[in-house]
Write a protein that holds these residues in place. Structure first.
Motif, PDB file in Angstrom:
ATOM      1  N   GLU A   1       9.203  43.069  48.568  1.00 16.85           N
ATOM      2  CA  GLU A   1       9.034  44.306  47.664  1.00 16.85           C
ATOM      3  C   GLU A   1       9.908  45.484  47.896  1.00 16.85           C
ATOM      4  OE1 GLU A   1       5.738  45.296  49.380  1.00 16.85           O
ATOM      5  OE2 GLU A   1       4.354  43.825  48.811  1.00 16.85           O
ATOM      6  N   GLY A   2      10.933  45.522  46.964  1.00 14.10           N
ATOM      7  CA  GLY A   2      12.140  47.065  46.607  1.00 14.10           C
ATOM      8  C   GLY A   2      13.207  46.098  47.585  1.00 14.10           C
ATOM      9  N   ASN A   3      14.543  46.800  46.822  1.00  8.86           N
ATOM     10  CA  ASN A   3      15.756  46.328  46.696  1.00  8.86           C
ATOM     11  C   ASN A   3      16.519  46.922  47.784  1.00  8.86           C
ATOM     12  OD1 ASN A   3      16.272  46.818  43.507  1.00  8.86           O
ATOM     13  ND2 ASN A   3      15.129  48.598  44.024  1.00  8.86           N
ATOM     14  N   ASN A   4      15.677  47.467  49.191  1.00  6.43           N
ATOM     15  CA  ASN A   4      16.342  47.433  50.390  1.00  6.43           C
ATOM     16  C   ASN A   4      16.293  45.804  51.136  1.00  6.43           C
ATOM     17  OD1 ASN A   4      13.495  47.916  50.361  1.00  6.43           O
ATOM     18  ND2 ASN A   4      14.143  49.101  51.949  1.00  6.43           N
ATOM     19  N   ASN A   5      15.125  45.715  50.792  1.00  8.34           N
ATOM     20  CA  ASN A   5      13.739  44.564  51.533  1.00  8.34           C
ATOM     21  C   ASN A   5      15.166  43.082  50.917  1.00  8.34           C
ATOM     22  OD1 ASN A   5      12.688  45.551  52.836  1.00  8.34           O
ATOM     23  ND2 ASN A   5      11.387  46.037  51.843  1.00  8.34           N
ATOM     24  N   ALA A   6      15.005  43.244  49.505  1.00  6.96           N
ATOM     25  CA  ALA A   6      16.231  42.188  49.334  1.00  6.96           C
ATOM     26  C   ALA A   6      17.864  41.927  49.736  1.00  6.96           C
ATOM     27  CB  ALA A   6      16.910  42.599  47.108  1.00  6.96           C
ATOM     28  N   VAL A   7      18.069  43.541  50.048  1.00  7.70           N
ATOM     29  CA  VAL A   7      19.556  43.020  50.659  1.00  7.70           C
ATOM     30  C   VAL A   7      19.297  43.220  52.256  1.00  7.70           C
ATOM     31  CG1 VAL A   7      21.558  44.076  51.328  1.00  7.70           C
ATOM     32  CG2 VAL A   7      20.154  44.956  49.438  1.00  7.70           C
ATOM     33  N   ILE A   8      18.745  43.304  52.716  1.00  8.58           N
ATOM     34  CA  ILE A   8      18.078  43.027  54.060  1.00  8.58           C
ATOM     35  C   ILE A   8      17.566  41.226  54.714  1.00  8.58           C
ATOM     36  CG2 ILE A   8      16.148  43.559  55.835  1.00  8.58           C
ATOM     37  CD1 ILE A   8      16.319  46.711  54.702  1.00  8.58           C
ATOM     38  N   ALA A   9      16.880  40.954  53.363  1.00 12.18           N
ATOM     39  CA  ALA A   9      16.710  39.488  53.535  1.00 12.18           C
ATOM     40  C   ALA A   9      17.494  38.491  53.722  1.00 12.18           C
ATOM     41  CB  ALA A   9      16.369  39.119  51.921  1.00 12.18           C
ATOM     42  N   VAL A  10      19.107  38.854  52.812  1.00 10.81           N
ATOM     43  CA  VAL A  10      20.241  38.403  52.938  1.00 10.81           C
ATOM     44  C   VAL A  10      20.790  38.348  54.028  1.00 10.81           C
ATOM     45  CG1 VAL A  10      22.637  38.426  51.909  1.00 10.81           C
ATOM     46  CG2 VAL A  10      20.577  38.489  50.564  1.00 10.81           C
ATOM     47  N   ALA A  11      21.325  40.180  54.988  1.00  9.73           N
ATOM     48  CA  ALA A  11      21.935  40.395  55.748  1.00  9.73           C
ATOM     49  C   ALA A  11      21.350  39.520  57.093  1.00  9.73           C
ATOM     50  CB  ALA A  11      22.248  41.754  56.051  1.00  9.73           C
ATOM     51  N   ASN A  12      19.562  39.584  56.901  1.00  9.48           N
ATOM     52  CA  ASN A  12      19.286  39.035  57.643  1.00  9.48           C
ATOM     53  C   ASN A  12      19.230  37.643  58.010  1.00  9.48           C
ATOM     54  OD1 ASN A  12      18.816  41.152  59.025  1.00  9.48           O
ATOM     55  ND2 ASN A  12      16.404  41.416  58.308  1.00  9.48           N
ATOM     56  N   GLY A  13      19.543  36.358  56.769  1.00 10.88           N
ATOM     57  CA  GLY A  13      20.239  35.336  56.898  1.00 10.88           C
ATOM     58  C   GLY A  13      18.572  34.524  56.510  1.00 10.88           C
ATOM     59  N   ASP A  14      17.255  35.543  56.179  1.00 13.12           N
ATOM     60  CA  ASP A  14      15.958  34.660  55.567  1.00 13.12           C
ATOM     61  C   ASP A  14      16.940  34.203  53.544  1.00 13.12           C
ATOM     62  OD1 ASP A  14      15.409  35.760  58.245  1.00 13.12           O
ATOM     63  OD2 ASP A  14      14.748  37.775  56.757  1.00 13.12           O
ATOM     64  N   ALA A  15      17.380  34.508  53.236  1.00 13.09           N
ATOM     65  CA  ALA A  15      17.855  34.298  52.244  1.00 13.09           C
ATOM     66  C   ALA A  15      19.328  33.618  52.171  1.00 13.09           C
ATOM     67  CB  ALA A  15      17.336  34.731  51.109  1.00 13.09           C
ATOM     68  N   GLU A  16      19.845  32.997  51.179  1.00 12.55           N
ATOM     69  CA  GLU A  16      21.159  33.080  50.964  1.00 12.55           C
ATOM     70  C   GLU A  16      21.957  34.278  49.487  1.00 12.55           C
ATOM     71  OE1 GLU A  16      22.769  29.245  51.247  1.00 12.55           O
ATOM     72  OE2 GLU A  16      23.170  29.128  48.604  1.00 12.55           O
ATOM     73  N   ILE A  17      20.682  33.787  48.823  1.00  7.35           N
ATOM     74  CA  ILE A  17      20.782  34.777  47.678  1.00  7.35           C
ATOM     75  C   ILE A  17      20.034  35.992  47.810  1.00  7.35           C
ATOM     76  CG2 ILE A  17      21.333  35.072  44.675  1.00  7.35           C
ATOM     77  CD1 ILE A  17      22.803  32.489  45.010  1.00  7.35           C
ATOM     78  N   GLY A  18      20.199  36.960  47.322  1.00  7.43           N
ATOM     79  CA  GLY A  18      19.332  38.214  47.133  1.00  7.43           C
ATOM     80  C   GLY A  18      19.879  39.548  45.641  1.00  7.43           C
ATOM     81  N   PHE A  19      18.986  39.736  44.753  1.00 10.02           N
ATOM     82  CA  PHE A  19      18.944  40.484  43.966  1.00 10.02           C
ATOM     83  C   PHE A  19      18.745  41.808  43.819  1.00 10.02           C
ATOM     84  CE2 PHE A  19      19.809  35.856  42.417  1.00 10.02           C
ATOM     85  CZ  PHE A  19      20.667  36.505  40.890  1.00 10.02           C
ATOM     86  N   ALA A  20      19.161  42.634  43.857  1.00 13.36           N
ATOM     87  CA  ALA A  20      18.628  44.343  43.427  1.00 13.36           C
ATOM     88  C   ALA A  20      19.713  44.749  42.574  1.00 13.36           C
ATOM     89  CB  ALA A  20      18.926  45.068  45.191  1.00 13.36           C
ATOM     90  N   TYR A  21      19.120  46.518  42.477  1.00 15.14           N
ATOM     91  CA  TYR A  21      19.581  47.252  42.023  1.00 15.14           C
ATOM     92  C   TYR A  21      21.434  47.081  41.743  1.00 15.14           C
ATOM     93  CZ  TYR A  21      18.817  51.237  44.399  1.00 15.14           C
ATOM     94  OH  TYR A  21      18.191  51.892  45.393  1.00 15.14           O
TER      95      TYR A  21
END
Length: 326
Positions: A212-232
């Motif tokens: 939920e939210g652009n910030n959390n898409a970036v955080i998911a990548v930074a924390n290793g929860d996702a290999e790729i994330g999309f946001a504005y």
């Protein structure tokens, strides 16, 4: 940057290309004009925010200009179709619908931070896999902060112009991808289309990680929860305080097609002369005074309008919305 007050919006069934019909030169000059918009202010502050704009337009046109508050962006389109308003200030999807359904004419596009559109960004914590070159640092002026980019996306000062680097999404088969709600253009719709254009089945070839939210898409990548994330572009600035080394942990490697801001459309009942005057007045409004610039930002969350309407971006937006309206 993209918490746009005119950026979310109506999704209707869209199909044909833009029919940018011109206003009829035989139309009679109106006695008054009504503008329909969804403002950023509410309640008792509304009249105070809206009146200076309508008074400015009334003085410039020599006729009464009234402002009407719409509950949502769909309502602006329907008001124009019913001739309850002749001008709408709305989001990109509503502009497309007004043009397609009611032969409205797009006259201005919203400007935020100097831009009329923005890209969705693919971020990764695995640049060895998705980058052809070493990530470089470029200045994101709206931050201001230096952030990391690869695949030739940026050099020096970041501009965020896509599409670029999308061919690297073909390498994402089997990857975890942080995606936002299905109504989000930057967080879901444009990324899904980009994956599909590279031949991936987004239901089976990637593992979608809902956020939920652009910030959390970036955080998911930074924390290793996702290999790729999309946001504005560029949502990394929203997490620099909590993740100071975000440039190392989330590298931008691809930009989607540009996602358009909203703008201003007018009814085909207005004459060419009235439309020309109205367009010029609105285009000049933000620069007419410091007060006008403040009012414009407070009223509709914009820094300016521009007559460079870039209709092709609105058309592409409509085509992508159509994919998600069924």
């Amino acid at each position: 940057m993209r918490k746009s007050l005119l950026a979310a919006g109506s999704v209707a069934i869209l199909g044909l290309g833009l029919g940018l019909a011109g206003c009829s030169s035989a139309a009679e000059e109106p006695d008054s004009i009504t503008i329909s918009l969804v403002p950023s202010v509410q309640g008792e502050d509304l009249a105070e925010a809206l009146d200076p704009l309508t008074e400015y337009l009334s003085d410039g046109l020599g006729i009464e200009v009234k402002g009407v508050v719409a509950d949502n962006y769909n309502a602006t389109v329907e008001a124009l179709g019913a001739d309850q308003s002749q001008v709408i200030i709305s989001d990109a999807g509503s502009l497309y619908n007004a043009i397609k359904q009611y032969d409205a004419k797009l006259i201005l596009r919203d400007v935020r931070f100097g831009a009329t559109s923005y890209a969705a960004v693919a971020y990764t914590n695995n640049p060895d896999k998705y980058c052809d070159d070493e990530p470089v640092m470029a200045t994101y002026a709206a931050g201001p902060v230096e952030l990391s980019y690869c695949n030739g996306l940026e050099d020096g000062t970041a501009t965020g112009q896509g599409p670029k680097g999308l061919e690297h999404l073909a390498d994402a088969k089997g990857a975890k991808v942080a995606l936002q709600a299905a109504t989000s253009p930057a967080g879901y719709q444009y990324p899904i289309v980009a994956f599909q254009d590279q031949g991936l089945d987004t239901d089976t070839d990637i593992e979608q990680i809902p956020v939920e939210g652009n910030n959390n898409a970036v955080i998911a990548v930074a924390n290793g929860d996702a290999e790729i994330g999309f946001a504005y572009w560029d949502a990394r600035v929203t997490v620099t305080d909590e993740i100071p080394d975000i440039a190392d942990k989330a590298v931008a490697f691809a930009y989607t097609d540009m996602i358009p801001n909203g703008g201003v459309a007018v009814s085909d009942s207005l004459s060419d002369e009235t439309v020309e005057k109205l367009t010029q007045l609105l285009d000049d409004y933000a620069d007419s005074s410091d007060e006008a610039k403040d009012i414009m930002f407070e009223l509709v969350g914009l820094s300016d309008w521009t007559a460079d309407t870039a209709e092709d971006e609105i058309t592409r937006y409509g085509e992508i919305l159509e994919k998600f309206s069924n």
